[in-house]
Motif scaffolding. Structure first.
Motif, PDB file in Angstrom:
ATOM      1  N   PRO A 583       0.661  -1.140   0.098  1.00  0.00           N
ATOM      2  CA  PRO A 583       0.145   0.000   0.187  1.00  0.00           C
ATOM      3  C   PRO A 583       0.834   1.150  -0.030  1.00  0.00           C
ATOM      4  CG  PRO A 583      -0.809  -1.552   1.661  1.00  0.00           C
ATOM      5  CD  PRO A 583       0.290  -2.042   1.134  1.00  0.00           C
ATOM      6  N   ASN A 584       2.030   1.354   0.701  1.00  0.00           N
ATOM      7  CA  ASN A 584       2.901   2.408   0.425  1.00  0.00           C
ATOM      8  C   ASN A 584       3.714   2.729  -0.761  1.00  0.00           C
ATOM      9  OD1 ASN A 584       4.831   0.595   1.296  1.00  0.00           O
ATOM     10  ND2 ASN A 584       4.899   1.475   3.311  1.00  0.00           N
ATOM     11  N   LYS A 585       3.598   1.656  -1.483  1.00  0.00           N
ATOM     12  CA  LYS A 585       4.422   1.619  -2.807  1.00  0.00           C
ATOM     13  C   LYS A 585       5.820   1.511  -2.576  1.00  0.00           C
ATOM     14  CE  LYS A 585       0.717   2.727  -5.388  1.00  0.00           C
ATOM     15  NZ  LYS A 585      -0.365   2.427  -4.126  1.00  0.00           N
ATOM     16  N   HIS A 586       6.448   1.039  -1.437  1.00  0.00           N
ATOM     17  CA  HIS A 586       7.898   1.090  -0.923  1.00  0.00           C
ATOM     18  C   HIS A 586       8.381  -0.476  -1.215  1.00  0.00           C
ATOM     19  CE1 HIS A 586       8.402   5.250  -0.111  1.00  0.00           C
ATOM     20  NE2 HIS A 586       7.914   5.056   0.814  1.00  0.00           N
ATOM     21  N   ASN A 587       7.412  -1.481  -1.278  1.00  0.00           N
ATOM     22  CA  ASN A 587       7.838  -2.785  -1.397  1.00  0.00           C
ATOM     23  C   ASN A 587       7.298  -3.740  -2.519  1.00  0.00           C
ATOM     24  OD1 ASN A 587       9.232  -2.699   1.516  1.00  0.00           O
ATOM     25  ND2 ASN A 587       6.996  -2.264   2.027  1.00  0.00           N
ATOM     26  N   ARG A 588       8.264  -4.311  -3.339  1.00  0.00           N
ATOM     27  CA  ARG A 588       7.584  -5.047  -4.256  1.00  0.00           C
ATOM     28  C   ARG A 588       7.737  -6.668  -4.186  1.00  0.00           C
ATOM     29  NH1 ARG A 588       9.892  -0.981  -7.257  1.00  0.00           N
ATOM     30  NH2 ARG A 588      11.432  -2.208  -8.322  1.00  0.00           N
ATOM     31  N   LEU A 589       6.991  -7.502  -4.292  1.00  0.00           N
ATOM     32  CA  LEU A 589       7.277  -9.035  -4.477  1.00  0.00           C
ATOM     33  C   LEU A 589       6.875  -9.466  -5.608  1.00  0.00           C
ATOM     34  CD1 LEU A 589       4.929  -9.656  -1.398  1.00  0.00           C
ATOM     35  CD2 LEU A 589       7.374  -9.174  -1.490  1.00  0.00           C
ATOM     36  N   TYR A 590       7.676 -10.333  -6.038  1.00  0.00           N
ATOM     37  CA  TYR A 590       7.522 -11.086  -7.610  1.00  0.00           C
ATOM     38  C   TYR A 590       7.368 -12.507  -7.212  1.00  0.00           C
ATOM     39  CZ  TYR A 590       9.324  -6.965  -9.402  1.00  0.00           C
ATOM     40  OH  TYR A 590       9.731  -5.614  -9.866  1.00  0.00           O
ATOM     41  N   LEU A 660       8.163 -21.935  -1.876  1.00  0.00           N
ATOM     42  CA  LEU A 660       9.778 -22.202  -2.274  1.00  0.00           C
ATOM     43  C   LEU A 660      10.289 -21.033  -2.503  1.00  0.00           C
ATOM     44  CD1 LEU A 660       9.797 -25.172  -4.851  1.00  0.00           C
ATOM     45  CD2 LEU A 660      10.895 -25.093  -2.412  1.00  0.00           C
ATOM     46  N   ASP A 661      11.398 -20.938  -1.907  1.00  0.00           N
ATOM     47  CA  ASP A 661      12.158 -19.545  -2.082  1.00  0.00           C
ATOM     48  C   ASP A 661      13.439 -19.830  -3.211  1.00  0.00           C
ATOM     49  OD1 ASP A 661      14.007 -17.520  -1.778  1.00  0.00           O
ATOM     50  OD2 ASP A 661      14.716 -17.837   0.082  1.00  0.00           O
ATOM     51  N   VAL A 662      13.289 -19.266  -4.421  1.00  0.00           N
ATOM     52  CA  VAL A 662      14.096 -19.417  -5.495  1.00  0.00           C
ATOM     53  C   VAL A 662      15.098 -18.249  -5.697  1.00  0.00           C
ATOM     54  CG1 VAL A 662      12.797 -21.353  -6.603  1.00  0.00           C
ATOM     55  CG2 VAL A 662      12.713 -19.039  -7.322  1.00  0.00           C
ATOM     56  N   THR A 663      14.975 -17.441  -4.711  1.00  0.00           N
ATOM     57  CA  THR A 663      15.705 -15.944  -4.983  1.00  0.00           C
ATOM     58  C   THR A 663      17.159 -16.178  -4.719  1.00  0.00           C
ATOM     59  OG1 THR A 663      15.188 -15.389  -2.740  1.00  0.00           O
ATOM     60  CG2 THR A 663      13.881 -14.516  -4.258  1.00  0.00           C
ATOM     61  N   LYS A 664      17.882 -15.329  -5.188  1.00  0.00           N
ATOM     62  CA  LYS A 664      19.434 -15.396  -5.003  1.00  0.00           C
ATOM     63  C   LYS A 664      19.673 -14.069  -4.387  1.00  0.00           C
ATOM     64  CE  LYS A 664      20.616 -19.013  -7.336  1.00  0.00           C
ATOM     65  NZ  LYS A 664      19.277 -19.564  -7.045  1.00  0.00           N
ATOM     66  N   GLY A 665      20.373 -14.202  -3.109  1.00  0.00           N
ATOM     67  CA  GLY A 665      20.691 -12.952  -2.569  1.00  0.00           C
ATOM     68  C   GLY A 665      19.969 -11.760  -2.228  1.00  0.00           C
ATOM     69  N   VAL A 666      18.670 -12.024  -1.853  1.00  0.00           N
ATOM     70  CA  VAL A 666      18.026 -10.842  -1.505  1.00  0.00           C
ATOM     71  C   VAL A 666      17.923 -10.241   0.064  1.00  0.00           C
ATOM     72  CG1 VAL A 666      15.565  -9.915  -1.702  1.00  0.00           C
ATOM     73  CG2 VAL A 666      16.341 -11.543  -3.056  1.00  0.00           C
ATOM     74  N   GLN A 667      18.282  -8.965  -0.053  1.00  0.00           N
ATOM     75  CA  GLN A 667      18.341  -8.341   1.390  1.00  0.00           C
ATOM     76  C   GLN A 667      17.114  -8.554   2.207  1.00  0.00           C
ATOM     77  OE1 GLN A 667      19.888  -4.447   0.427  1.00  0.00           O
ATOM     78  NE2 GLN A 667      21.347  -4.953   1.891  1.00  0.00           N
ATOM     79  N   TYR A 668      17.173  -8.389   3.535  1.00  0.00           N
ATOM     80  CA  TYR A 668      15.824  -8.616   4.305  1.00  0.00           C
ATOM     81  C   TYR A 668      14.951  -9.586   4.071  1.00  0.00           C
ATOM     82  CZ  TYR A 668      17.810  -3.814   4.261  1.00  0.00           C
ATOM     83  OH  TYR A 668      18.549  -2.572   4.463  1.00  0.00           O
ATOM     84  N   LEU A 669      15.262 -10.581   3.268  1.00  0.00           N
ATOM     85  CA  LEU A 669      14.247 -11.755   3.131  1.00  0.00           C
ATOM     86  C   LEU A 669      13.636 -12.318   4.245  1.00  0.00           C
ATOM     87  CD1 LEU A 669      12.921 -12.791   0.680  1.00  0.00           C
ATOM     88  CD2 LEU A 669      14.267 -14.655   0.790  1.00  0.00           C
ATOM     89  N   ASN A 670      14.659 -12.605   5.107  1.00  0.00           N
ATOM     90  CA  ASN A 670      14.015 -13.347   6.441  1.00  0.00           C
ATOM     91  C   ASN A 670      13.271 -12.639   7.245  1.00  0.00           C
ATOM     92  OD1 ASN A 670      15.132 -15.819   5.797  1.00  0.00           O
ATOM     93  ND2 ASN A 670      17.050 -15.436   6.834  1.00  0.00           N
ATOM     94  N   GLU A 671      13.240 -11.320   7.258  1.00  0.00           N
ATOM     95  CA  GLU A 671      12.350 -10.574   8.159  1.00  0.00           C
ATOM     96  C   GLU A 671      11.071 -10.483   7.717  1.00  0.00           C
ATOM     97  OE1 GLU A 671      13.828  -6.440   8.836  1.00  0.00           O
ATOM     98  OE2 GLU A 671      15.919  -7.293   8.833  1.00  0.00           O
ATOM     99  N   ILE A 672      10.653 -10.642   6.482  1.00  0.00           N
ATOM    100  CA  ILE A 672       9.378 -10.733   5.988  1.00  0.00           C
ATOM    101  C   ILE A 672       8.849 -12.025   6.026  1.00  0.00           C
ATOM    102  CG2 ILE A 672       9.494  -8.536   4.621  1.00  0.00           C
ATOM    103  CD1 ILE A 672       9.184 -10.655   2.152  1.00  0.00           C
ATOM    104  N   LYS A 673       9.470 -13.188   6.453  1.00  0.00           N
ATOM    105  CA  LYS A 673       9.225 -14.616   6.140  1.00  0.00           C
ATOM    106  C   LYS A 673       7.868 -14.811   7.088  1.00  0.00           C
ATOM    107  CE  LYS A 673      10.708 -19.325   6.772  1.00  0.00           C
ATOM    108  NZ  LYS A 673      11.455 -20.212   7.038  1.00  0.00           N
ATOM    109  N   ASP A 674       7.811 -14.130   8.374  1.00  0.00           N
ATOM    110  CA  ASP A 674       6.697 -14.502   9.000  1.00  0.00           C
ATOM    111  C   ASP A 674       5.345 -13.700   8.336  1.00  0.00           C
ATOM    112  OD1 ASP A 674       7.755 -15.855  10.698  1.00  0.00           O
ATOM    113  OD2 ASP A 674       8.132 -14.378  12.295  1.00  0.00           O
ATOM    114  N   VAL A 704      12.220  -9.974  -4.362  1.00  0.00           N
ATOM    115  CA  VAL A 704      11.571  -9.183  -3.504  1.00  0.00           C
ATOM    116  C   VAL A 704      12.558  -7.927  -3.538  1.00  0.00           C
ATOM    117  CG1 VAL A 704      10.953  -8.893  -1.074  1.00  0.00           C
ATOM    118  CG2 VAL A 704      11.065 -11.181  -2.175  1.00  0.00           C
ATOM    119  N   VAL A 705      11.853  -6.490  -3.743  1.00  0.00           N
ATOM    120  CA  VAL A 705      12.571  -5.269  -3.419  1.00  0.00           C
ATOM    121  C   VAL A 705      11.931  -4.614  -2.276  1.00  0.00           C
ATOM    122  CG1 VAL A 705      12.942  -3.266  -4.494  1.00  0.00           C
ATOM    123  CG2 VAL A 705      12.554  -5.195  -6.005  1.00  0.00           C
TER     124      VAL A 705
END
Length: 855
Positions: A583-590, A660-674, A704-705
């Motif tokens: 909603p705040n246009k700062h995060n994008r999920l693919y 399934l997590d198929v990303t490579k080297g994304v920052q802060y990914l574990n923080e949004i896992k929950d 994930v951005v």
């Protein structure tokens, strides 16, 4: 005249080696309740004359009217055996008195949850098989359940009188048909064996198979006849019993046993000559009233003196029944089998403990269960609730595995959701009184030690369907494992009151209904409907009848048409990577979606798809990641490291969908896992097409951005975004519906086949197997039938075949509906509109633009 008092039974309960807990299991209408009657009659609870017709264990009025068992009923029987009966018994025994806790279970597939509940609290099972119909689908289901609970089976081939009176088989035909029945049962037992249980197969010559006619109340094992002939031939009984089965032929002219038929007119198989023909002669002489021939025969057998003077004036069938009952009483053969070949609680709990106890197998509770120790801590499993005479109260019926339960004792009640160390689903209450189940009535008893079944009063407010009970001080005890049912509740109806003021009655009634049946699910939807879900039409019909008459005091209810639960799935990989912004246009999920593997890599014919493997619990979130990786690599050709990247399963954390997590080297990914996991549970429970559960979808996180500042990527930003992107990914991947499919087994004579096929074709059914039973004109047809078409199927089938076909429906699997839900007028499209209309949401599927954002 009852031959025992409650005090005698209470004394007997302390002798663990002389207790047998057993259930009677079989296909529908193979004669369980009728056979149980002869055991009850032997204990003196009903008169021997009525046995077979009384069906004491069918306690409810509708059970007597419909002539089927609906609820499993427990009854405790006390027998005094003589030394002579037990002289060949090799096991541990303690005196000659035996206590048998018997549970009669239903045969209908709709009630197989009752069978599971009965099996949990017993150690042995008497499998009843009809000698004409043979091993049927439900025989196989209950046997599989029994062996899964590590229960030792013995078998009886029932309805022998049909061989003499209806089919008029000669000895060889009869022998081959019995042999086939026993072999079929042994095949099933060999398939599901367990190392700790040892060999569970049954053999007539070892005394683990008996032959019976429940209605006329007579039965024999080969040892019965071996005892008669052993003196005459001057050989030991065991050797004689071996000769009476298998390829052993005897020629009275030469008085020699041979392994092959010599071809002489007088040479016959041992079983035919010494067991089958004598019974046949006696029956024929009775039926044709040739009393001049009959009395000398009975005198030789020593039966004539046991008959009452009035019995000698009987004619035809009643005469046959009396003669056979006196000559080969059913309870003697059955008791011999039960006592000799079923384990006592002490023997069986040694190998059952790891199936029962959830905690560590070396703590004091597991040790106490293993030793069946009276002095140990109390461990008791409640497997079902029995409605009491006064409406709305229940007895909690279960079995004591260790320790002793007594009236007025304070206990901890651990429900199915209890987690050790927490307060969730835990109550500490006292038991008002303990009672014994005696079929229709309950008798009060002071206390019950381990190895016995017991019913308790005053716990019904705290237990819904089943629970584990321990002493109040035992705070470190783990609960006993929950039961696995072989059927799932797929047929749902919505109930409402005709008169609005009855609503409190309905809510109260539904609570009581969900207690009374181990399987039924009662829930309130968001739309405010009250949903009752059952295993099949018959099951639902009985539940709704109970609800209206017993639990709501006769208030009228309106029942909707049956509703079938669908599942949403995808049939291909997403055609593009779906993206959503927060909603705040700062995060994008693919994300992308793709279907799960339906076949295994190693082309194993018994291989099941990944979704089914998750349902069966072969792949689960609790697994060790390494072991799970190995399994997925072997069976489905996954990369070994990929399985460590599984974030979660859903819905309900165990369902057949994964991220399934198929990303490579994304920052802060574990923080949004929950947050993603929470969104995934929500999304998989209500899919985008019609808010049904999802099934068999793998969601891949591609990129994930995220905003660098933690405050801008909290749960409130991520959860709705993640849910939207999951929907968008599913909608790009050719979404489809899955419908539940029943496996129908139909038994019918050849003349009815045409009617069966036409009925199945109208209902979108597909036949995949048709077998004729050797030696009978009856065909066995197996077909797949969609659950939504199964309503009124039974009535349509009986109308088309003039009542000759008998269907049995079991939920089997989910199948994809090939139609596209986006194509107007297709079957899937109408399903979507029906479901959405029923749930009261907008009738059209929302466009993908609602869920997907452009960069």
């Amino acid at each position: 005249m009852v031959k025992f008092t409650i005090e005698e039974m209470r004394k007997q309960m302390d002798h663990v080696d002389n207790i047998r807990n057993m259930s009677v299991i079989a296909h529908v209408d193979h004669g369980k309740s009728t056979l149980t009657d002869s055991l009850v009659a032997a204990a003196g609870i009903i008169a021997v004359e009525n046995a077979g017709d009384a069906r004491l264990t069918d306690t409810r009025q509708d059970e007597q009217d419909r002539c089927i068992t609906i609820k499993s009923t427990g009854i405790s029987l006390f027998y005094q055996m003589t030394e002579k009966d037990l002289e060949a018994f090799k096991g541990v025994r303690d005196g000659n008195d035996y206590l048998i806790n018997l549970i009669d279970s239903p045969g209908h597939v709709d009630f197989s949850s009752e069978v599971t509940a009965a099996l949990r609290i017993t150690d042995g099972a008497l499998v009843v098989v009809d000698c004409v119909e043979g091993v049927c689908v439900q025989t196989e289901t209950v046997l599989r359940q029994a062996l899964g609970e590590r229960i030792r089976p013995v078998m009886t081939v029932n309805k022998l009188d049909r061989c003499f009176l209806e089919l008029d088989l000669d000895g060889e035909e009869a022998y081959t048909s019995y042999l086939r029945v026993i072999e079929n049962a042994n095949v099933i037992m060999a398939t599901y064996t367990d190392d700790l249980l040892g060999d569970t197969q049954v053999y007539p010559e070892k005394g683990t198979v008996s032959f019976s006619a429940g209605l006329h109340n007579w039965a024999f094992t080969l040892t019965t006849f071996a005892k008669m002939y052993a003196k005459k031939f001057g050989v030991p009984e065991e050797k004689m019993a071996g000769k009476l089965w298998g390829d052993n032929f005897f020629d009275p002219a030469t008085k020699k046993w041979t392994k092959k038929n010599t071809g002489a007119a007088t040479c016959n198989r041992g079983f035919v000559q010494f067991c089958y023909n004598p019974i046949r002669t006696v029956i024929e002489n009775c039926m044709q009233d040739k009393k001049d021939k009959l009395w000398p025969m009975l005198e030789k057998l020593g039966v004539k003196d046991k008959l009452k003077p009035t019995d000698k004036d009987l004619m035809g069938k009643p005469l046959m029944k009396r003669v056979m009952q006196t000559w080969l009483p059913a309870h003697e053969a059955l008791l011999e089998m039960i006592i000799y070949h079923l384990p006592s609680p002490r023997a069986s709990q040694k190998y059952r403990v790891e199936n029962l106890y959830e905690g560590p197998l070396d703590d004091q509770y597991a040790e106490s269960i293993r030793a069946c120790n009276q002095e140990g801590p109390l461990m008791l499993y409640v497997s079902k609730m029995i409605p009491a005479q006064d409406k709305g109260r229940f007895f909690a019926f279960g079995r004591v595995f260790s320790g002793k339960v007594s009236t007025g004792m304070k206990v901890r009640i651990m429900g199915p959701n209890y987690v050790p160390g927490t307060k969730k689903d835990l109550y500490v209450k006292s038991i008002q009184r303990t009672v014994l189940c005696m079929g229709r009535r309950q008798d009060a008893i002071e206390d019950v030690p381990c190895g016995n079944t017991v019913a308790m009063v005053g716990l019904d407010q705290f237990i819904t369907k089943n629970a584990t009970i321990t002493g109040e001080k035992n705070e470190d005890a783990h609960p006993l494992k929950a039961m696995k049912f072989s059927v799932s509740p797929v047929v749902r109806v919505a109930v409402e009151c005709k008169v609005a003021s009855d609503l409190p009655k309905l809510v109260e009634g539904l609570k009581r209904l969900s207690k009374s049946d181990p399987m039924v699910v009662c829930q309130i939807e968001e739309t405010g409907e009250h949903i009752v879900a059952g295993a099949g039409e018959l099951h639902l019909e009985i539940c709704l009848k109970d609800l209206q008459e017993d639990y709501m005091g006769g208030a009228e209810i309106r029942v909707s048409d049956p509703v079938v639960a669908f599942r949403e799935t995808v049939s291909g990989e997403s055609d593009r990577i779906a993206m959503s912004k927060s909603p705040n246009k700062h995060n994008r999920l693919y994300f992308k979606a793709k279907p799960m593997d339906t076949e295994t890599v190693d082309d194993d014919p018994s291989g099941i798809g990944l979704a089914e493997a998750i349902d069966e619990g072969l792949v689960s979130p609790k697994d060790d990641p390494k072991a799970r990786g190995r399994y997925l690599a072997e069976k489905y050709g996954w990369d070994k490291d990929l399985s460590k990247k599984i974030w979660c399963f859903g819905p309900d954390t165990t369902g057949p969908n994964i991220i399934l997590d198929v990303t490579k080297g994304v920052q802060y990914l574990n923080e949004i896992k929950d947050s993603c996991v929470a969104a995934f549970q929500w999304a998989t429970k209500e899919g985008p097409l019609s808010e049904e559960n999802m099934r068999g979808i793998i969601f891949e996180i591609h990129d994930v951005v995220l905003h660098t500042d933690a405050i801008h990527r909290g749960g409130g930003q991520i959860i709705p975004t993640c849910r939207r992107v999951l929907y968008a990914a599913q909608m790009c991947a050719q979404p489809r519906f899955m419908e539940p499919i029943f496996l129908v087994e139909i038994q019918a004579p050849e003349a009815a086949l045409g009617g069966i096929y036409s009925t199945l074709n109208q209902k979108r059914g597909t036949v995949f197997e048709e077998l004729q039973r050797p030696g009978t004109p009856i065909y066995n047809i197996k077909a797949y039938l969609p659950v939504m078409e199964s309503f009124g199927f039974t009535t349509a089938l009986r109308a088309a075949t003039s009542g000759q076909a008998f269907p049995q429906c079991v939920f089997d699997h989910w199948e994809v509906i090939s139609a596209d839900p986006y194509q107007a007028g297709s079957t899937a499209d109408t399903i979507v509109h029906d479901i959405r209309k029923r749930k009261g949401i907008k009738p059209d599927i929302p466009p993908i633009s609602e869920y997907e954002d452009k960069l």
